[in-house]
Write an enzyme that holds these catalytic residues in place. Sequence first.
Site, mmCIF file in Angstrom:
data_model
loop_
_atom_site.group_PDB
_atom_site.id
_atom_site.type_symbol
_atom_site.label_atom_id
_atom_site.label_comp_id
_atom_site.label_asym_id
_atom_site.label_seq_id
_atom_site.Cartn_x
_atom_site.Cartn_y
_atom_site.Cartn_z
ATOM 1 N N HIS A 1 11.264 -4.790 -38.721
ATOM 2 C CA HIS A 1 12.753 -5.226 -38.398
ATOM 3 C C HIS A 1 12.669 -5.758 -37.239
ATOM 4 O O HIS A 1 13.204 -5.593 -36.088
ATOM 5 C CB HIS A 1 13.583 -3.874 -38.199
ATOM 6 C CG HIS A 1 13.723 -3.055 -39.678
ATOM 7 N ND1 HIS A 1 14.424 -1.876 -39.682
ATOM 8 C CD2 HIS A 1 13.237 -3.449 -40.761
ATOM 9 C CE1 HIS A 1 14.515 -1.559 -40.889
ATOM 10 N NE2 HIS A 1 13.665 -2.332 -41.492
ATOM 11 N N HIS B 1 5.843 -4.925 -42.839
ATOM 12 C CA HIS B 1 7.396 -4.966 -43.004
ATOM 13 C C HIS B 1 7.806 -4.665 -41.728
ATOM 14 O O HIS B 1 7.602 -3.393 -41.169
ATOM 15 C CB HIS B 1 8.039 -4.364 -44.021
ATOM 16 C CG HIS B 1 9.344 -4.216 -43.957
ATOM 17 N ND1 HIS B 1 10.403 -5.365 -43.620
ATOM 18 C CD2 HIS B 1 10.297 -3.184 -43.980
ATOM 19 C CE1 HIS B 1 11.482 -4.816 -43.588
ATOM 20 N NE2 HIS B 1 11.620 -3.711 -43.853
ATOM 21 N N HIS C 1 18.028 -8.130 -42.528
ATOM 22 C CA HIS C 1 17.165 -6.967 -42.671
ATOM 23 C C HIS C 1 15.927 -7.132 -41.974
ATOM 24 O O HIS C 1 15.503 -6.202 -40.970
ATOM 25 C CB HIS C 1 16.804 -6.563 -44.169
ATOM 26 C CG HIS C 1 15.935 -5.378 -44.437
ATOM 27 N ND1 HIS C 1 16.066 -4.855 -45.713
ATOM 28 C CD2 HIS C 1 15.028 -4.552 -43.642
ATOM 29 C CE1 HIS C 1 15.147 -3.588 -45.709
ATOM 30 N NE2 HIS C 1 14.461 -3.613 -44.311
ATOM 31 N N GLU D 1 9.020 1.165 -49.483
ATOM 32 C CA GLU D 1 9.082 -0.108 -49.901
ATOM 33 C C GLU D 1 7.617 -0.149 -50.625
ATOM 34 O O GLU D 1 6.923 -1.523 -50.864
ATOM 35 C CB GLU D 1 8.823 -1.099 -48.773
ATOM 36 C CG GLU D 1 10.257 -1.030 -48.087
ATOM 37 C CD GLU D 1 11.403 -1.669 -48.768
ATOM 38 O OE1 GLU D 1 11.266 -1.951 -50.073
ATOM 39 O OE2 GLU D 1 12.482 -1.606 -48.164
ATOM 40 N N GLU E 1 3.053 -24.673 -31.410
ATOM 41 C CA GLU E 1 1.947 -24.164 -32.086
ATOM 42 C C GLU E 1 2.332 -23.489 -33.501
ATOM 43 O O GLU E 1 1.367 -22.943 -33.994
ATOM 44 C CB GLU E 1 0.929 -23.469 -31.279
ATOM 45 C CG GLU E 1 -0.026 -24.597 -30.478
ATOM 46 C CD GLU E 1 -1.012 -23.942 -29.338
ATOM 47 O OE1 GLU E 1 -1.441 -22.515 -29.481
ATOM 48 O OE2 GLU E 1 -1.060 -24.521 -28.474
HETATM 49 O O1 2HA Z 1 10.831 1.848 -44.369
HETATM 50 O O2 2HA Z 1 12.176 -0.571 -43.330
HETATM 51 O O3 2HA Z 1 12.982 -1.234 -45.761
HETATM 52 C C1 2HA Z 1 11.987 1.870 -43.751
HETATM 53 C C2 2HA Z 1 12.246 0.371 -44.097
HETATM 54 C C3 2HA Z 1 12.745 -0.078 -45.782
HETATM 55 ZN ZN ZN Z 2 13.101 -2.472 -43.503
#
Ligand code: 2HA
Ligand code: ZN
Length: 291
Positions: free
Chosen positions: A144, A142, A213, A118, A172
């Site tokens: 999950h 990022h 995602h 990414e 809050e």
């Molecule tokens: O790095 O989460 O979106 C793996 C991921 C790609």
């Molecule tokens: Zn991801």
Amino acid sequence: MNNIFGVRIMDDYIRMCEDGVRQGWHERNGGNLTYRMRPEEVEECRPYFRKIPGEWVAMGVQADNLKGEYFISTGSGMFLANVSHEPQNSICIVEINEAGDSYRIVWGLENGGKPTSEFPTHFMNHSIRKEKTKGANRVIYHAHTPNVIALTFVLPLKAEVFTRMLWKSATECCVVFPGGVGVVPWMVPGGADIARATCKEMEKYDAAIWAFHGLFVSGPSFDIAFGLMHTIEKAAQITCIALSCTGGKPLRQTITDDNIRQIGKEFGVTLNEDVLNYGRDYIDEYADDFK
Ligand code: 2HA
Ligand code: ZN
């Protein structure tokens, strides 16, 4: 100190990866973290850089305001769970060239590899967040996050609806993300399209949900970025629990728009008025669906 792991910024970066793993957000190679280094941090790490840096690699994206910057990045395909055990093989430091369109690895990924898949999205979002926050934002993260992902199957994929629901999940929340949360529809990860779509959201928000995602956040420090991820995910968890408890029926009571305005005033935060003025909650959106 005789190696890079005594450098504070590296230790803090590694700890953030561990913290995310502990939350259960990084199955396998899921998630990624990049940090735009301060010049003094680059100098602290420079003694440990490779004698011969990697080749320059074109990124397919370009940013004038990131020319010559250095980033710490997780490695593409690497497991965040391994970062604290073997950081030298799981993460890297990259230098951006003077054209702002290529990187080269100057430290890490000793067994080979490249920065996160990414990276184009992170890079373009660093550019926007650097500009929007006058240089304050340095972290893009990022993860999950399961409850945020679950909600993307349930709520309409609109920033206003998600933000209102999350603000109202706990008192809050609106203080932690007064600007709101953007929503990106389902897209193929890792490419220029998702980079562009996320950038559009990050012009307005410091967090963007990726449907089915995960979640993408930015912040000035590891603590603030991690705290934003954590708060949004916890808000989503509370929402999931409450919606599950009602078995799909409307919630009996909730924090009202006026309550939110009151908190904004008391805590001195500027709430995103577009979100408040939207005036419709998830249940009103559903009412339309069932007409
Ligand atoms: O790095 O989460 O979106 C793996 C991921 C790609
Ligand atoms: Zn991801």
